[in-house]
Write an enzyme that holds these catalytic residues in place. Structure first.
Site, PDB file in Angstrom:
ATOM      1  N   HIS A  11      -1.059   5.976   6.663  1.00  0.00           N
ATOM      2  CA  HIS A  11      -0.263   5.770   5.372  1.00  0.00           C
ATOM      3  C   HIS A  11       0.033   7.227   4.707  1.00  0.00           C
ATOM      4  O   HIS A  11      -0.652   8.149   5.103  1.00  0.00           O
ATOM      5  CB  HIS A  11      -1.366   5.191   4.365  1.00  0.00           C
ATOM      6  CG  HIS A  11      -1.202   3.762   4.366  1.00  0.00           C
ATOM      7  ND1 HIS A  11      -1.989   3.046   5.386  1.00  0.00           N
ATOM      8  CD2 HIS A  11      -0.866   2.580   3.401  1.00  0.00           C
ATOM      9  CE1 HIS A  11      -1.776   1.915   5.299  1.00  0.00           C
ATOM     10  NE2 HIS A  11      -1.041   1.433   4.463  1.00  0.00           N
ATOM     11  N   SER A  23       0.710  -1.242   0.119  1.00  0.00           N
ATOM     12  CA  SER A  23       0.002   0.023  -0.006  1.00  0.00           C
ATOM     13  C   SER A  23       0.903   1.267   0.032  1.00  0.00           C
ATOM     14  O   SER A  23       0.283   2.320  -0.487  1.00  0.00           O
ATOM     15  CB  SER A  23      -0.942  -0.071   1.377  1.00  0.00           C
ATOM     16  OG  SER A  23      -0.233  -0.298   2.547  1.00  0.00           O
TER      17      SER A  23
END
Length: 259
Positions: free
Chosen positions: A241, A38
Site C-alpha cells: 500500500h 484502503s
C-alpha cells in the site's frame, strides 16, 4: 442637495454589495465526500484516526480537504469492495455534495490473492493474476457501473473524481519478500495492474467522471526502487500500500491537478 445625497448613498450601497458578495461566496464551504477502499483511506500512511478502517490524515483525500478548506466526510475504508461502498458509504452523499472522490475495485477482483501467490516461494502466481484479470474485465465493469450510478443519483450536482491504482513493482531486481518475487513476476503483476486501471478508467469516463491515473506519478517510486512510495513485504506496516509519501507526492498532486 438631497438628490446628491441620495445618489451618494446609492453608490455607496452598490459598492458595499460588490465587496460583500465575493466574501459571502468564499465563505461557502465545499462539501466533499471521500469514498473507497484502503488506497483511499490511507492504509499504510498512518497514524490512523479510525483504526478499523485505517483512515489517516495523511491520505490524499484528507490532504485535499485541507487544501480546499472543505466540509469533509471521510468514509473510505480499508478492505472495502463495491458492495461495501453501496451498503456503507454512499449514504454520506446528498444533493448538497459538491465533490466526490472514490478509489475502488481492487478488492473485487481478488488482487490480494494474486499478490500473496506471487510472494509465496516456489509458487506460480500467473494463474492467480489471470483470474484477477478475468474478474476485472468480465465482472468489475457492472459493479463499478452500479456504484457510479448510485453516486449520480444521490449527488446529482457533484463533481466526481475516480482514482486508479499504481503499478506495484519497479521490475528491475528481486528486493522484495526475501527475493521470492522474480522480475518476471513483477512485470506480470504490473501488467495486471494496467488491466485494472483500464477497466476503471473506461467505467468512470462512461459516466462522465474524471479519472485520475497515478501510474506516471509512481514511476520510479515503486517497490524495489531507491525511494519507494509503497510498502513492500513488511510485518511492521500495511504491505503493498502507499506510504505517506505515496499519498503526498503521488496521489495528491495528481488529484489536485485534475481539479
Amino acid at each position: 442637495m438631497d438628490r446628491l445625497r441620495r445618489s451618494t448613498v446609492t453608490v455607496a450601497a452598490a459598492l458595499a454589495a460588490l465587496l460583500i458578495a465575493p466574501a459571502a461566496a468564499q465563505a461557502q464551504q465545499t462539501e466533499y465526500v471521500a469514498l473507497g477502499d484502503s488506497y483511499s483511506s490511507g492504509s499504510g500512511a498512518g497514524p490512523y484516526t479510525d483504526t478499523a478502517c485505517q483512515r489517516s490524515n495523511k491520505a490524499h483525500p484528507a490532504l485535499l480537504a485541507a487544501e480546499l478548506g472543505a466540509e469533509f466526510t471521510f468514509v473510505a475504508c480499508g478492505g472495502a469492495t463495491t458492495d461495501d461502498v453501496l451498503a456503507n458509504q454512499v449514504q454520506a452523499l446528498d444533493a448538497g455534495t459538491d465533490l466526490v472522490t472514490i478509489g475502488i475495485g481492487g478488492n473485487d477482483i481478488g488482487w490480494t490473492d494474486a499478490v500473496i501467490a506471487c510472494i509465496t516461494p516456489f509458487k506460480n502466481c500467473t494463474p492467480a493474476i489471470e483470474e484477477s484479470e478475468r474478474q476485472a474485465t468480465q465482472e468489475l465493469p457492472a459493479k463499478l457501473d452500479a456504484v457510479y450510478t448510485e453516486i449520480e443519483s444521490r449527488a446529482p450536482d457533484a463533481e466526481v473524481v475516480v482514482t486508479g491504482y499504481p503499478r506495484l513493482f519497479a521490475a528491475r531486481n528481486t528486493c522484495d519478500a526475501l527475493g521470492s518475487i522474480s522480475i518476471a513476476e513483477q512485470v506480470r503483476m504490473n501488467q495486471g495492474a494496467d488491466v485494472l486501471s483500464g477497466v476503471i478508467q473506461a467505467a468512470a469516463e462512461a459516466h462522465g467522471f474524471t479519472y485520475v491515473d497515478v501510474r506516471d506519478e509512481f514511476t520510479g517510486h515503486e517497490i524495489c526502487s531507491q525511494t519507494p512510495w509503497l510498502h513492500g513485504f513488511t510485518l511492521l506496516d500495511v504491505p503493498y500500500h502507499p506510504n505517506a509519501a505515496g499519498h503526498a507526492s503521488g496521489y495528491y498532486p495528481a488529484l489536485l491537478g485534475a481539479l
